[in-house]
Design an enzyme around this catalytic site. Structure first.
Site, mmCIF file in Angstrom:
data_model
loop_
_atom_site.group_PDB
_atom_site.id
_atom_site.type_symbol
_atom_site.label_atom_id
_atom_site.label_comp_id
_atom_site.label_asym_id
_atom_site.label_seq_id
_atom_site.Cartn_x
_atom_site.Cartn_y
_atom_site.Cartn_z
ATOM 1 N N HIS A 157 -6.396 4.375 11.269
ATOM 2 C CA HIS A 157 -6.126 5.817 11.157
ATOM 3 C C HIS A 157 -6.605 6.548 12.414
ATOM 4 O O HIS A 157 -5.876 7.332 13.016
ATOM 5 C CB HIS A 157 -6.876 6.409 9.953
ATOM 6 N N ASN A 173 11.531 26.816 8.001
ATOM 7 C CA ASN A 173 11.874 25.399 8.171
ATOM 8 C C ASN A 173 11.339 24.600 6.985
ATOM 9 O O ASN A 173 10.135 24.494 6.787
ATOM 10 C CB ASN A 173 11.246 24.883 9.471
ATOM 11 N N GLY A 214 -10.981 12.002 -1.014
ATOM 12 C CA GLY A 214 -9.578 11.870 -1.422
ATOM 13 C C GLY A 214 -9.469 11.607 -2.915
ATOM 14 O O GLY A 214 -8.587 12.155 -3.585
ATOM 15 N N HIS A 252 0.886 -1.151 0.000
ATOM 16 C CA HIS A 252 0.000 0.000 0.000
ATOM 17 C C HIS A 252 0.935 1.215 0.000
ATOM 18 O O HIS A 252 2.087 1.090 0.411
ATOM 19 C CB HIS A 252 -0.834 -0.062 1.288
ATOM 20 N N ALA A 280 9.281 17.791 7.969
ATOM 21 C CA ALA A 280 10.532 17.972 8.714
ATOM 22 C C ALA A 280 10.247 18.964 9.832
ATOM 23 O O ALA A 280 9.703 20.045 9.584
ATOM 24 C CB ALA A 280 11.610 18.505 7.786
ATOM 25 N N HIS A 321 -8.669 -0.396 8.011
ATOM 26 C CA HIS A 321 -7.869 0.757 7.590
ATOM 27 C C HIS A 321 -8.210 2.055 8.354
ATOM 28 O O HIS A 321 -7.345 2.665 8.993
ATOM 29 C CB HIS A 321 -8.099 0.944 6.080
ATOM 30 N N ASN A 346 -4.301 17.941 4.763
ATOM 31 C CA ASN A 346 -4.651 19.221 4.132
ATOM 32 C C ASN A 346 -4.661 20.302 5.220
ATOM 33 O O ASN A 346 -5.675 20.580 5.854
ATOM 34 C CB ASN A 346 -6.004 19.132 3.425
#
Ligand code: FE2
Length: 614
Positions: free
Chosen positions: A160, A567, A210, A39, A458, A156, A350
């Site tokens: 989540h 950043n 999605g 996946h 990050a 699934h 989002n």
């Protein structure tokens, strides 16, 4: 209220996952490996006594972006970090219920005969998921009888929601997961209490927010898996020109349910429109019909310039998506009236709509786990299985994202010496001061510290840092390091207690998953991190979460008066760097001025490396 079919599905699902057991009176240490495999964003996470020891996406280790095969290196990293051998693994949890919602899938396939072959071929391909012991035995070259782990399959979207709620500090919450699809479902509502998660509602394929977002991204020429974030960045450049058309493409009813118009979209069942090659790379198909082309004109071919039309479509897409997401969250609040929202799934990345949910719904607190997308399934499945095994166990709160691999000083030094780089070793104070000096002078600084972040952002462990108030900094970064589309914004990392002075929201965004408006009087000061619509995708940094990064921002503030640094992720069109060797390659290949690699400080100039203009 649940209808009968919902109730039935829940019962079916309950049979597929482990029934809760009473906790033993004395509880020996227990390990649970969570995995997402075959996946997008394959990954692994390991819990020891309910606490994550390590979590990492396979792409960071094998360097194939969004790798969708078997996460062999990630599993090995987890076992190493937990100090156990594979034959000592007790539990393996996967974020997929092989039989979950099977009735729905079959019903869909039977009513669309052309889909039946597809469903059967997917199920054949997945046969090995039914035998995880066999799969592990093949992958790791170990006799199957030596593997003693128990397998837990977690649907699934339940995985989540578990990844968010069970990692939050909420005692109770409304749970929301929404994405393209998983186990034939595109969104799920849940009520979460203690360590229980009770499903309230599922939204089935072929309806999917999605898929709506992804298909339009592909139509305007952003055809790679994970390109949705780029289009979110493009949207604010657009004008309000296609909104009416988009109201037709995606209908939202009174209750808050959404429905795609299949005159324009190809209905997709389980994993259609999505193919994982033998090499683990993901290929997407277009997913739209000729009618959409008649409506909006020809799709943008890859490589063609992004024009006004693409900007305007991106604007309409993001606006319509936001309306649907807000309607969904409001519907959830009606069913689970809680001020706290625990949210995950690819759509929860989002950050633009995440920032708006506070004002547009009655939710006042929100926890979005850093790996909100599918790599987060590994952590969610593991947490869910653990709390089913030990229902009375204390919950763990994930406060920072630093769950990835880390490297000792000797490994960092060896990587520098192998490259024959000139470097100095600094104590922590000197390292912070020297790095802050460099950023204040307008240099681009690589910042490689501690354990890598879990999730796509990050957050001060594998980051590139720069001055947030130099308007030319965006171009410098794009030209010298990132080589990416000019329209994509760079993000501000701000000392959390100063956020309200600079942004029109004080709600913490520790994982850079909320976009907030920049205050009008601060936009000039934050010119390099203020997007065209005067917003910024904020990372709120506390000293508790990230002492070294916080102290660096503090040192930068002493020089410039700004409690903010720019950043961006440490990479150049590749997965974010994980090992020191990758950081050094990126440093040498691009035009990063200086690099703080653990305690070691390396400069371009002292190494005679080409710099800008050279
Ligand atoms: Fe998902």
């Amino acid at each position: 209220m649940l209808d009968r079919s919902e109730e039935k599905t829940r019962e079916e699902f309950a049979k597929n996952v482990l029934e809760p057991r009473a906790a033993a009176i004395t509880t020996p240490p227990m390990n649970v490996l969570g995995i997402n495999l075959f996946h997008g964003d394959a990954s692994a996470a390991i819990l020891v006594d309910g606490r994550p020891v390590l979590a990492v996406a396979e792409e960071r280790l094998n360097r194939v972006k969004h790798y969708g095969g078997f996460p062999r290196l990630a599993i090995e990293a987890c076992l190493k970090a937990a100090g156990i051998r594979i034959d000592e693994l007790e539990h393996v949890a996967i974020g997929r219920g092989v039989r979950a919602n099977l009735g729905r899938k079959l019903g869909y396939a039977l009513s669309n005969p052309d889909k039946l072959g597809n469903l059967l071929s997917i199920r054949r391909r997945r046969a090995n998921l039914g035998d995880l012991h066999g799969l592990f035995s093949d992958e790791f070259g170990i006799a199957p009888e030596r593997l003693r782990f128990e397998v837990h399959r977690v649907e699934h979207h339940l995985a989540h929601i578990a990844s968010a709620y069970l990692a939050s500090d909420f005692d109770s919450a409304a749970g929301l997961s929404y994405d393209g699809a998983g186990d034939f479902v595109s969104a799920m509502f849940a009520r979460c209490e203690g360590s229980d998660i009770r499903v309230l509602k599922r939204f089935y394929l072929p309806q999917s927010l999605g898929i709506f977002y992804g298909v339009i991204c592909r139509f305007i020429g952003f055809g790679e898996y994970g390109d949705e974030g780029k289009v979110m960045g493009l949207a604010p450049f657009g004008r309000d020109r296609f909104s009416e058309l988009f109201e037709k493409l995606l209908r939202i009813d009174q209750r808050g349910d959404y429905a795609l118009d299949f005159d324009y979209f190809k209905p997709t069942g389980a994993d259609e429109g999505f193919r994982i090659g033998e090499d683990g790379r993901i290929k997407l198909t277009a997913g739209y019909t000729e009618r959409l082309v008649q409506l909006l004109g020809p799709p943008r071919p890859a490589g063609a310039a992004v024009g006004r039309r693409e900007q305007d479509i991106a604007f309409a897409l993001q606006s319509r998506f936001e309306a649907a997401a807000i309607a969904l969250a409001n519907q959830l609040f009606e069913m689970a009236p809680e001020p706290r929202l625990a949210m995950a799934g690819g759509c929860a990345l989002n950050s633009s709509v995440n920032g708006k949910l506070f004002g547009a719904t009655r939710f006042t607190r929100m926890y979005v786990q850093p790996a909100a997308g599918d790599e987060g399934l590994a952590l969610g499945a593991a947490l869910y299985a653990y709390h089913r095994l030990r229902p009375k166990a204390e919950r763990f709160h994930l406060r920072n994202a630093y769950l990835g691999p880390s490297f000792g000083e000797s490994e960092l030094r060896a990587a520098l010496e192998t490259r024959r780089l000139h470097f100095v070793r600094l104590d922590e104070r000197e390292l912070i001061e020297r790095s802050a000096d460099a950023i204040a002078q307008g240099q681009v600084v690589g910042w490689f510290q501690g354990a890598m972040e879990w999730g796509p952002r990050a957050l001060g462990a594998r980051s590139i840092l720069a001055h947030p108030g130099m308007p030319e900094m965006r171009d410098i970064l794009n030209r010298r390091v990132k080589h990416r589309e000019a329209f994509r914004p760079f993000a501000p990392a701000i000392k959390a207690e100063r956020q309200a002075e600079y942004f029109e929201s004080a709600e913490p965004s520790p994982f850079m998953l909320h976009v907030y408006p920049v205050r009008a009087d601060k936009r000039r000061e934050l010119s390099a991190v203020t997007h065209v619509d005067n917003t910024g995708r904020v990372q709120s940094v506390t000293r508790e979460q990230s002492p070294l990064f916080y102290d660096l921002i503090d040192a930068f503030e002493r020089r410039t008066g700004l409690p903010v640094v720019l950043n961006t992720s440490f990479n150049d069109n590749e997965p974010i760097v994980c090992r020191p060797e990758e950081a050094l390659e990126c440093f040498i290949r691009t035009r990063i001025d200086s690099l703080a690699l653990g305690p070691f400080f390396v400069t371009r100039r002292e190494n005679g490396l080409a710099s800008e203009g050279a």
